[in-house]
Design an enzyme around this catalytic site. Structure first.
Site, PDB file in Angstrom:
ATOM      1  N   GLY A  36       1.269  -1.332   0.259  1.00  0.00           N
ATOM      2  CA  GLY A  36      -0.169  -0.118   0.305  1.00  0.00           C
ATOM      3  C   GLY A  36       1.012   1.390   0.128  1.00  0.00           C
ATOM      4  N   ASN A  56       1.138   3.182  -2.481  1.00  0.00           N
ATOM      5  CA  ASN A  56       1.071   4.697  -3.335  1.00  0.00           C
ATOM      6  C   ASN A  56       0.116   5.617  -3.241  1.00  0.00           C
ATOM      7  OD1 ASN A  56      -0.784   1.815  -3.300  1.00  0.00           O
ATOM      8  ND2 ASN A  56      -1.876   3.442  -3.695  1.00  0.00           N
ATOM      9  N   GLY A 104      -1.841   7.627   1.434  1.00  0.00           N
ATOM     10  CA  GLY A 104      -2.007   7.273   2.863  1.00  0.00           C
ATOM     11  C   GLY A 104      -0.630   7.452   3.939  1.00  0.00           C
ATOM     12  N   GLY A 112       1.262   4.703   4.316  1.00  0.00           N
ATOM     13  CA  GLY A 112       2.267   3.856   2.868  1.00  0.00           C
ATOM     14  C   GLY A 112       3.077   4.541   1.820  1.00  0.00           C
ATOM     15  N   SER A 142      -3.805  -0.440  14.589  1.00  0.00           N
ATOM     16  CA  SER A 142      -3.857   0.882  14.606  1.00  0.00           C
ATOM     17  C   SER A 142      -4.514   1.154  15.855  1.00  0.00           C
ATOM     18  CB  SER A 142      -4.872   0.658  13.776  1.00  0.00           C
ATOM     19  OG  SER A 142      -6.374   1.164  13.897  1.00  0.00           O
ATOM     20  N   TYR A 199     -13.536  -3.818  10.907  1.00  0.00           N
ATOM     21  CA  TYR A 199     -12.086  -2.947  10.651  1.00  0.00           C
ATOM     22  C   TYR A 199     -10.985  -2.582  11.417  1.00  0.00           C
ATOM     23  CZ  TYR A 199      -8.575   0.276   9.897  1.00  0.00           C
ATOM     24  OH  TYR A 199      -7.031   1.002   9.530  1.00  0.00           O
TER      25      TYR A 199
END
Length: 316
Positions: free
Chosen positions: A27, A29, A31, A33, A156, A181
């Site tokens: 990931g 690309n 946020g 990441g 998280s 989540y």
């Protein structure tokens, strides 16, 4: 690795050099990441962005190169929701060793309907946890080939108040998007800690570290067009929140430190310094519910059965 006492104070703006190292960011690309990749690219390492979307990956690469002209960055196609594709993704790295992987990619659903991956797993659990579980197994030969590789799992703060239902990991009986989540991220964190226990038992030089970004908001994140554009209105509206939380560039700091700092050890948890929500990265006590090794072992066994692979098998 040197001891903590012999290393200089950690400075998020003056990262140590890492020429010759290869780092994979899932990931990478967008946020957090993206900012992990951008920051690691300043060290001279080769940074590989794992992304489902080639166009978004190219935009991220262009953004990094515009800010770090000598960056060694490239991308590979990586879809964590498609377990059968992960072996091909690992092979496409085309490297002899991997010095670190940052398990960052994930999906979060705001809408109530439950969705599934093509493999029939609940989308968030299947992508965020099972995808990284299976990817680790595929990467293990490359990680084992490095002298002291790091597997960094990005959890998280949302997982701190959640508890796993080991009899309903796929949220078939009771699905609520935000809770599902949080539980998917909690599963990732359990995995990262259990993985390190198993690596230590095998005498592996690879270490598994768990981090979390605290509170990381788009509205407090500096612009990186076209990857991320922050409007003046959004910046002004978010200004009061900056007292408690931070942007995604700062949310990347714990993961970057876990990759680079020789003082970091496997089995540790790292997060922001101030209330676990903002600030420079520091080691924090492993949350009490994450110390349940029996629950972690049950989750491991279930994940192995659901994916058909075992990251504890160092042959990959």
């Amino acid at each position: 690795m040197s001891s903590a006492s012999s290393t200089p104070p950690w400075d998020v703006h003056r990262l140590p050099r890492a020429e010759g190292s290869v780092f994979l960011i899932t990931g990478g690309n967008a946020g957090i990441g993206y900012f992990v990749a951008e920051q690691l690219s300043t060290t001279g390492a080769t940074v590989v962005l794992g992304s489902r979307d080639p166009a978004k990956a190219e935009a991220a690469l262009a953004s990094i190169r515009s800010r770090v002209p000598d960056a060694h960055v490239r991308a590979v196609r990586l879809d964590l929701a498609d377990l059968r594709s992960l072996g091909t993704a690992a092979e496409s790295l085309a490297v002899e060793r991997l010095d670190a992987v940052v398990h960052n990619a994930g999906v979060a659903l705001d809408d109530p309907p439950r969705r599934e991956t093509g493999d029939g797993h609940e989308l968030m659990f299947g992508t965020n946890h099972l995808g990284h579980f299976a990817l680790t197994a595929r990467l293990m030969p490359l990680l084992s080939a490095a002298p002291a590789a790091r597997i960094v799992t990005v959890g998280s703060f949302a997982a701190k108040s959640e508890r796993l239902d080991l009899d309903d990991l796929q949220s078939r009986r009771d699905y609520r998007a935000k809770r599902t989540y949080g539980r998917s991220k909690l599963a990732q964190m359990y995995f990262g800690l259990e993985l390190d226990r198993r690596l230590r038992a095998l005498g592996s030089a690879t270490a598994s570290v768990v981090v979390h970004p605290g509170g990381a908001l788009d509205s407090l994140t500096p612009s990186r067009p076209p990857v991320h554009v922050r409007t003046t209105t959004a910046r002004l509206r978010a200004a009061p929140a900056a007292l408690l939380v931070q942007g995604k560039h700062a949310g990347a700091w714990p993961a970057v430190r876990a990759v680079l700092d020789p003082a970091v050890r496997g089995g540790q948890l790292w997060g922001p310094r101030l209330f676990g929500l903002r600030g420079t990265p520091r080691r924090e006590a492993v949350w009490s519910h994450l110390t349940d090794a029996a629950a972690a072992a049950r989750l491991w066994d279930a994940s192995r059965d659901l994916t058909g692979v075992d990251p504890g098998d160092l042959r990959g």
